[in-house]
Scaffold this motif. Structure first.
Motif, mmCIF file in Angstrom:
data_model
loop_
_atom_site.group_PDB
_atom_site.id
_atom_site.type_symbol
_atom_site.label_atom_id
_atom_site.label_comp_id
_atom_site.label_asym_id
_atom_site.label_seq_id
_atom_site.Cartn_x
_atom_site.Cartn_y
_atom_site.Cartn_z
ATOM 1 N N GLY A 112 0.796 -1.221 0.000
ATOM 2 C CA GLY A 112 0.000 0.000 0.000
ATOM 3 C C GLY A 112 0.829 1.272 0.000
ATOM 4 O O GLY A 112 0.332 2.347 0.345
ATOM 5 N N VAL A 113 2.084 1.159 -0.395
ATOM 6 C CA VAL A 113 2.984 2.313 -0.461
ATOM 7 C C VAL A 113 3.259 2.613 -1.929
ATOM 8 O O VAL A 113 3.636 1.720 -2.684
ATOM 9 C CB VAL A 113 4.311 2.028 0.289
ATOM 10 N N ASP A 114 3.083 3.868 -2.313
ATOM 11 C CA ASP A 114 3.320 4.248 -3.703
ATOM 12 C C ASP A 114 4.768 4.677 -3.890
ATOM 13 O O ASP A 114 5.491 4.925 -2.910
ATOM 14 C CB ASP A 114 2.354 5.357 -4.121
ATOM 15 N N SER A 115 5.177 4.783 -5.145
ATOM 16 C CA SER A 115 6.576 5.077 -5.436
ATOM 17 C C SER A 115 6.718 5.787 -6.773
ATOM 18 O O SER A 115 5.788 5.824 -7.576
ATOM 19 C CB SER A 115 7.386 3.780 -5.469
ATOM 20 N N CYS A 116 7.939 6.315 -6.976
ATOM 21 C CA CYS A 116 8.302 6.883 -8.269
ATOM 22 C C CYS A 116 9.805 6.716 -8.440
ATOM 23 O O CYS A 116 10.590 7.132 -7.580
ATOM 24 C CB CYS A 116 7.936 8.360 -8.342
ATOM 25 N N TRP A 117 10.210 6.068 -9.520
ATOM 26 C CA TRP A 117 11.620 5.917 -9.862
ATOM 27 C C TRP A 117 12.095 7.276 -10.371
ATOM 28 O O TRP A 117 11.559 7.804 -11.341
ATOM 29 C CB TRP A 117 11.763 4.860 -10.953
#
Length: 170
Positions: A112-117
């Motif tokens: 439930g954790v979002d991310s962005c490379w």
């Protein structure tokens, strides 16, 4: 969560609410990275966790792409600990670290954790600002966190080329 569902729902979040990732979830995300395969099992990467105000200010100094995330990872590899492929033109450092980053991003989504490379960086500047060892190469940074109100995927997120355009049997 079913993997294909997870992969289809994961997107690069570009508007965070500023909260840090809770330690229990961050530990699991980092463990997923630790379990990633690397060439010859050299485990040649390093993950730096930026969460303090000072560290996040340094992130903001090297990229405009923190998007308000409260936790940012800096991923590097050790040039002294790579497998050099036959022919001597390439080594495993970048790909090993990219595999680790992918495991981290997908594990984060499963929790439930979002991310962005973040690839909008000058690796040498990141190395200098964070005073990283000379033998380490910066591969990417990864924002981690939770969406701010109104955040979501880009409008074209679900647009995908047909598989026939991407896969060829030889």
């Amino acid at each position: 969560m079913d993997f294909i569902k997870l992969a289809s729902e994961r997107y690069s979040l570009k508007k965070y609410d500023g909260r840090r990732v809770p330690k229990d979830k961050l530990d699991l995300i980092l463990e997923a990275g630790r379990l990633s395969p690397t060439a010859k099992n050299l485990q040649n990467y390093k993950i730096y966790v930026a969460e303090s105000e000072e560290a996040l200010a340094k992130v903001d100094q090297v990229t405009p792409c923190r998007y308000g995330a409260g936790t940012v990872l800096v991923l590097t590899y050790d040039t002294d600990q790579v497998f050099t492929y036959p022919g001597g033109k390439y080594d495993s450092g970048f790909e090993d670290t990219a595999i680790v980053a992918t495991h981290i991003i997908l594990a984060a989504k499963s929790l439930g954790v979002d991310s962005c490379w973040i690839n909008n960086i000058d690796p040498d500047q990141v190395k200098e600002v964070f005073d990283l060892p000379a033998n380490e190469i910066v591969v990417c940074m990864i924002d981690l966190g939770f969406p701010a109100e109104g955040a979501g995927p880009l409008a074209n997120h679900t647009n995908r080329k047909p598989i026939e355009d991407l896969v060829k049997y030889i």
